[in-house]
Design an enzyme around this catalytic site. Structure first.
Site, PDB file in Angstrom:
ATOM      1  N   HIS A   1       0.810  -1.225   0.000  1.00 22.89           N
ATOM      2  CA  HIS A   1       0.000   0.000   0.000  1.00 22.89           C
ATOM      3  C   HIS A   1       0.845   1.277   0.000  1.00 22.89           C
ATOM      4  O   HIS A   1       0.521   2.255   0.681  1.00 22.89           O
ATOM      5  CB  HIS A   1      -0.947   0.009   1.198  1.00 22.89           C
ATOM      6  CG  HIS A   1      -1.743  -1.249   1.363  1.00 22.89           C
ATOM      7  ND1 HIS A   1      -2.206  -1.989   0.287  1.00 22.89           N
ATOM      8  CD2 HIS A   1      -2.163  -1.917   2.482  1.00 22.89           C
ATOM      9  CE1 HIS A   1      -2.872  -3.027   0.736  1.00 22.89           C
ATOM     10  NE2 HIS A   1      -2.857  -3.018   2.055  1.00 22.89           N
TER      11      HIS A   1
ATOM     12  N   ASP B   1      -6.386  -5.242  -3.231  1.00 19.50           N
ATOM     13  CA  ASP B   1      -6.641  -5.250  -1.788  1.00 19.50           C
ATOM     14  C   ASP B   1      -8.056  -5.744  -1.480  1.00 19.50           C
ATOM     15  O   ASP B   1      -8.567  -5.528  -0.384  1.00 19.50           O
ATOM     16  CB  ASP B   1      -6.396  -3.878  -1.164  1.00 19.50           C
ATOM     17  CG  ASP B   1      -6.323  -3.926   0.365  1.00 19.50           C
ATOM     18  OD1 ASP B   1      -5.935  -4.976   0.904  1.00 19.50           O
ATOM     19  OD2 ASP B   1      -6.680  -2.921   1.010  1.00 19.50           O
TER      20      ASP B   1
ATOM     21  N   ASN C   1     -11.335  -3.571   7.034  1.00 23.28           N
ATOM     22  CA  ASN C   1     -11.010  -2.429   7.899  1.00 23.28           C
ATOM     23  C   ASN C   1     -10.960  -1.098   7.157  1.00 23.28           C
ATOM     24  O   ASN C   1     -10.148  -0.219   7.475  1.00 23.28           O
ATOM     25  CB  ASN C   1      -9.664  -2.667   8.615  1.00 23.28           C
ATOM     26  CG  ASN C   1      -9.673  -3.901   9.478  1.00 23.28           C
ATOM     27  OD1 ASN C   1     -10.463  -4.026  10.395  1.00 23.28           O
ATOM     28  ND2 ASN C   1      -8.806  -4.855   9.152  1.00 23.28           N
TER      29      ASN C   1
END
Length: 300
Positions: A186, A254, A259
């Site tokens: 990320h 992803d 979350n």
């Protein structure tokens, strides 16, 4: 709140499910394109979540993943074993088997995992070990990472690093000393508001001079300071990486986005953002095909 598939009790999930409908890709991907970052969750009735899990997501099983990849046009992928399943790798190894060579994996390992187990996992398609240094997900420390590196090095594995802006500065000098490759998930999770000229992101860009460093263009929503689709405030970070080190970049969805703090990402929209920011077909080929082929050792 949803009914637990194992019992009649209700379970409180603390993650939203991925979008059921996504934007179609605007262009066809090159052959053997690889999504290098996604997870498989459950189904919990078959692959229970760990008792000490840091989060509880709704099921996102392998069949749902395959449907996503068919829609987006990915022929290959890399499963990132999720913290909600702990170090029980059953769900990921099942996906590798069912993927019939199309998938590789990065996993969580107990600190005392021996070389015989690592050799077995390598034969099954595992190519690295992940360490979470984000505070609410931390699964290990630097001591555990240092201890396992000598055991994975003979197999050509890498360490996969989930950091954030708070932990990144202390990690990068240590990562540079490792004898194995490392991958930053990320984009290091540097906040988009800091911008590509920030000290933190300049340290990420400086990895272009380190031959064993890789960076994933993934989680643009996790870098976004707005949390609003299409997360355009994160685009300057992507553009800076594309200019600096395309020969060691990877791309990933992803999915299913556990979350998430802002809006749920649209995986087709994420892919279209990358294709727009990376119009050169040779660079796309490098990032979507050649780089993952090299790092994860896919068979031709």
């Amino acid at each position: 709140m949803m009914r637990d598939s194992v019992s009649s009790d209700f379970v409180m999930y603390d993650c939203a499910p991925p979008l059921s409908e996504i934007t179609p890709p605007g262009q066809a991907l090159p052959a053997k394109a690889c999504d290098t970052h996604f997870h498989v969750f459950g189904p919990a009735a078959i692959f229970p979540y760990a008792a000490d899990r840091p989060y509880t997501p709704p099921d996102a099983p392998f069949e749902q993943l395959l449907a996503l990849h068919r829609k987006l046009g990915f022929e290959r992928g890399v499963i990132v074993h999720p913290g909600c399943h702990g170090t029980d790798l059953s769900v990921t190894l099942d996906a590798l088997r069912r993927g019939a060579g199309r998938y590789r994996a990065v996993v969580l390992l107990d600190a005392d995992t021996d070389e015989a187990r690592i050799a077995e996992l390598d034969r099954l398609g595992v190519r690295g070990v992940r360490f979470n240094f984000v505070s609410h997900l931390a699964n290990a420390g630097w001591e555990e990472l240092s201890a396992i590196v000598p055991r994975i090095a003979p197999f050509g594995w890498h360490v996969c690093i989930h950091s954030d802006q708070a932990s990144l500065g202390g990690l990068l000098p240590k990562l540079r000393t490792l004898p194995v490759p490392f991958v930053l998930d990320h984009m290091g999770r540097v906040a988009a508001a800091a911008g590509p000229s920030s000290e933190e992101f300049q340290a990420v860009l400086a990895l272009r001079d380190h031959p064993r460093a890789w960076v994933k263009i993934s989680g643009i929503d996790r870098t976004s300071s707005s949390g609003v689709r299409p997360f355009s405030d994160g685009e300057p970070l992507v553009a800076a990486l594309l200019e600096a080190m395309s020969e060691r970049l990877l791309w990933g969805t992803d999915w299913p986005h556990p979350n998430v703090r802002g809006e749920m990402p649209d995986d087709g929209e994420l892919l279209n953002t990358f294709l727009r920011l990376c119009p050169d077909p040779l660079v796309r080929q490098r990032i979507l095909v050649d780089n993952p082929h090299q790092l994860y050792r896919f068979a031709d």
